[in-house]
Motif scaffolding. Structure first.
Motif, mmCIF file in Angstrom:
data_model
loop_
_atom_site.group_PDB
_atom_site.id
_atom_site.type_symbol
_atom_site.label_atom_id
_atom_site.label_comp_id
_atom_site.label_asym_id
_atom_site.label_seq_id
_atom_site.Cartn_x
_atom_site.Cartn_y
_atom_site.Cartn_z
ATOM 1 N N LYS A 1 -13.335 -4.345 -1.997
ATOM 2 C CA LYS A 1 -14.079 -4.113 -3.241
ATOM 3 C C LYS A 1 -13.540 -2.887 -3.963
ATOM 4 O O LYS A 1 -13.660 -2.762 -5.187
ATOM 5 N N TYR A 2 -12.904 -1.972 -3.201
ATOM 6 C CA TYR A 2 -12.458 -0.704 -3.755
ATOM 7 C C TYR A 2 -10.941 -0.587 -3.858
ATOM 8 O O TYR A 2 -10.427 0.078 -4.752
ATOM 9 N N CYS A 3 -10.209 -1.190 -2.912
ATOM 10 C CA CYS A 3 -8.752 -1.121 -2.961
ATOM 11 C C CYS A 3 -8.169 -2.330 -2.234
ATOM 12 O O CYS A 3 -8.745 -2.838 -1.279
ATOM 13 N N LEU A 4 -7.003 -2.769 -2.720
ATOM 14 C CA LEU A 4 -6.357 -3.958 -2.156
ATOM 15 C C LEU A 4 -4.937 -3.635 -1.702
ATOM 16 O O LEU A 4 -4.261 -2.800 -2.314
ATOM 17 N N PRO A 5 -4.463 -4.301 -0.626
ATOM 18 C CA PRO A 5 -3.035 -4.184 -0.272
ATOM 19 C C PRO A 5 -2.211 -4.928 -1.324
ATOM 20 O O PRO A 5 -2.354 -6.134 -1.492
ATOM 21 N N LYS A 6 -1.353 -4.204 -2.026
ATOM 22 C CA LYS A 6 -0.673 -4.756 -3.201
ATOM 23 C C LYS A 6 0.452 -5.736 -2.866
ATOM 24 O O LYS A 6 0.819 -6.578 -3.679
ATOM 25 N N TYR A 7 1.030 -5.591 -1.680
ATOM 26 C CA TYR A 7 2.254 -6.337 -1.384
ATOM 27 C C TYR A 7 2.058 -7.450 -0.357
ATOM 28 O O TYR A 7 3.008 -8.171 -0.042
ATOM 29 N N LEU A 8 0.861 -7.599 0.152
ATOM 30 C CA LEU A 8 0.636 -8.468 1.307
ATOM 31 C C LEU A 8 0.806 -9.943 0.956
ATOM 32 O O LEU A 8 0.150 -10.458 0.049
ATOM 33 N N LYS A 9 1.682 -10.629 1.731
ATOM 34 C CA LYS A 9 1.958 -12.044 1.504
ATOM 35 C C LYS A 9 1.601 -12.920 2.704
ATOM 36 O O LYS A 9 1.364 -14.112 2.551
ATOM 37 N N ARG A 10 1.615 -12.332 3.898
ATOM 38 C CA ARG A 10 1.355 -13.114 5.116
ATOM 39 C C ARG A 10 0.340 -12.380 5.971
ATOM 40 O O ARG A 10 0.520 -11.206 6.290
ATOM 41 N N VAL A 11 -0.714 -13.097 6.363
ATOM 42 C CA VAL A 11 -1.743 -12.543 7.237
ATOM 43 C C VAL A 11 -1.821 -13.440 8.469
ATOM 44 O O VAL A 11 -2.356 -14.545 8.423
ATOM 45 N N LEU A 12 -1.245 -12.977 9.562
ATOM 46 C CA LEU A 12 -1.209 -13.723 10.819
ATOM 47 C C LEU A 12 -2.172 -13.052 11.792
ATOM 48 O O LEU A 12 -2.301 -11.825 11.789
ATOM 49 N N PHE A 13 -2.829 -13.849 12.610
ATOM 50 C CA PHE A 13 -3.788 -13.269 13.552
ATOM 51 C C PHE A 13 -3.791 -14.058 14.854
ATOM 52 O O PHE A 13 -3.490 -15.258 14.884
ATOM 53 N N ALA A 14 -4.127 -13.365 15.946
ATOM 54 C CA ALA A 14 -4.138 -13.979 17.279
ATOM 55 C C ALA A 14 -4.854 -13.044 18.233
ATOM 56 O O ALA A 14 -5.242 -11.935 17.877
#
Length: 505
Positions: A260-273
């Motif tokens: 709501k206050y700040c965003l990651p500007k460059y993020l293209k891939r969000v992987l999780f495990a």
């Protein structure tokens, strides 16, 4: 396909010598500098005549550690990273099994190393890095190596309290990274933001994907996950475009409503495990970063890192679970029921893995190796070792695997077999409840529900359980946490949660 990790790394150095290879908040190495340091330390190890032996590394998580890892591989040996924050008793158990030929350590940990090294030869990383590289010696070592040589052993918690060291080869890593980099289009322009420690299997993916392609492996300071605004600022400063985190780490951002206050500007891939991904966390990230690729990765340490994956391609309600998807390329998954038969329909079975990703076994532990690394139960025509994961799964209507839970987490209560994950998925939907964990107290035959919340939600959870769950799946005791305890890998610590509940019940 090249024969080992070092061959891929050498190719990357030749192509991108001045690219930043690894970095932390304070230090960075270019590929050329990383190679130079690794070769210098490797020369010191090789002078001792050590070959195809385990070398323990006792260093903090920093940009220097990759140089130590590569030095062990350059010397023709395999590495084991010791967690410098582990209790001495655990380190000693690992060393008793491992019997390393040497310990590579940072100068600041000299006293700690003295406490457990005994007669094992020790090498100070900073001093060894000043060695003159002996190219001829390292070339002779390289000629004797094969793709079947061990690369590392990674010690996981054993059910008996004795850590088990899964032994992974160069072929395991090369085969796995070939899939990973292709599946997620990793190249020299990728900038990883790493959350995990290098003794944790999840680190294999982003670390080696970087070394194989020329990408940048950026270590995010652990402290930043306690101060999420710093986390996002660091990600933007370093232009991080790819992350591979445990869901608990992704949940920190959602819990504080940080986007709501700040965003990651460059993020293209969000992987999780590493854990079940709560849909509420996934939906939060997708709401604010709708154009990013999201993927649920699944696999045990014994399959290098991952054996199944699901690229998110549809919406999920909070009462649903995110599938673990389909088998990775060059990997075959199948389900075996309690009678040892192939599960061909929509039934539940134990997940087995057949792949060059599968480890050699557990180092120095023949008994545990024979229990988990077995002949393929679907045939006896030739030797074929497969890995029994101990995980229960089933196929959904999309043909994707769905994770049910661990066989050893499965609860027998009031005559019914219960999967804790099903209870958790339903009760995670209660407003004001961040996350739930269901554990079982065999002594009292009670289901215990731990939950994260700012205020007491016992009544709301009890009411939801009566509406959403059959009587035999309803918890009989609720316990509020402000924040769940985490283990060293950032995952929720279920054993500690159960211990705390029983001590305070």
């Amino acid at each position: 396909m090249k024969k080992n990790i070092i061959a891929y790394f050498e190719d990357t150095v030749a192509r991108f010598p001045e690219h930043v290879a690894v970095a932390d908040a304070e230090t960075e190495y270019t590929y050329a500098a990383l190679q130079k340091t690794a070769k210098a330390v490797a020369t010191g190890l090789s002078k001792q005549g050590i070959f195809k032996k385990p070398v323990a590394i006792f260093m903090k998580r920093s940009a220097h550690m990759p140089a130590a890892i590569l030095s062990v591989l350059y010397s023709g040996n395999f590495y084991v990273i010791l967690d410098y924050e582990s209790p001495l008793a655990r380190i000693e158990k690992i060393l008793n099994t491992l019997q390393p030929a040497a310990i590579l350590y940072e100068a600041e940990y000299l006293e700690e190393v003295k406490a457990f090294s005994g007669t094992i030869p020790v090498f100070q990383f900073e001093a060894a890095a000043q060695e003159d590289c002996n190219e001829a010696m390292l070339a002779a070592v390289a000629e004797k190596t094969t793709s079947e040589d061990p690369a590392y052993a990674l010690f996981t918690s054993g059910s008996t309290g004795v850590p088990k060291g899964a032994l992974l080869t160069n072929l395991n890593v090369v085969s796995y990274i070939h899939w990973f980099t292709k599946a997620f289009s990793i190249d020299e322009n990728t900038v990883f933001g790493s959350q995990t420690s290098l003794y944790f299997s999840m680190s294999v993916s982003d670390f080696y994907a970087s070394l194989f392609t020329g990408a940048t492996y950026t270590m995010i300071p652990k402290a930043y996950f306690a101060f999420p605004a710093k986390l996002i600022s660091f990600m933007n400063e370093r232009k991080i475009d790819t992350i591979y985190w445990v869901p608990s780490a992704l949940g920190i951002v959602a819990k504080f409503n940080l986007f709501k206050y700040c965003l990651p500007k460059y993020l293209k891939r969000v992987l999780f495990a590493g854990e079940v991904m709560p849909v509420k966390y996934l939906n939060y990230w997708r709401q604010y970063l709708p154009d990013a690729l999201y993927a649920n990765l699944f696999g045990p340490t014994e399959t290098t890192d991952i054996c199944a994956y699901y690229v998110v391609n549809r919406e999920f309600a909070e009462t649903e679970s995110v599938p673990i998807g389909v088998a990775c390329d060059n990997c075959d998954l199948f389900l075996i029921d309690a009678d040892g038969k192939d599960v061909t329909e929509s039934g539940v079975g134990e997940l087995y893995v057949r792949s060059p990703f599968v480890a050699k076994g557990y180092y120095g532990n023949d008994e545990k190796t024979k229990e988990a690394f077995v002949q393929n139960p679907l045939h006896n025509f030739y030797p074929e070792t497969v890995y029994k994961t101990g995980d229960l799964a089933r196929k959904n209507t999309f043909g994707e695997f769905e994770y049910i839970g661990r066989k050893d987490f499965q609860i027998k209560h009031l005559g019914y077999r219960i999967e804790p994950s099903e209870i958790e998925t339903m009760l995670n939907t209660v407003p004001g409840v961040e996350l739930t964990v269901c554990v079982y107290d065999a002594e009292s035959d009670n289901l215990l529900l731990a939950y994260e919340a700012d205020e007491n939600k016992d009544a709301a959870l009890n009411e939801a359980a009566e509406k959403l769950l059959p009587h035999y799946m309803r918890p009989t005791y609720f316990y509020k946490f402000e924040a769940f305890p985490k283990n060293a890998n950032g995952k929720i610590d279920r054993k500690e949660i159960k211990k705390i509940i029983l001590e305070n019940k």
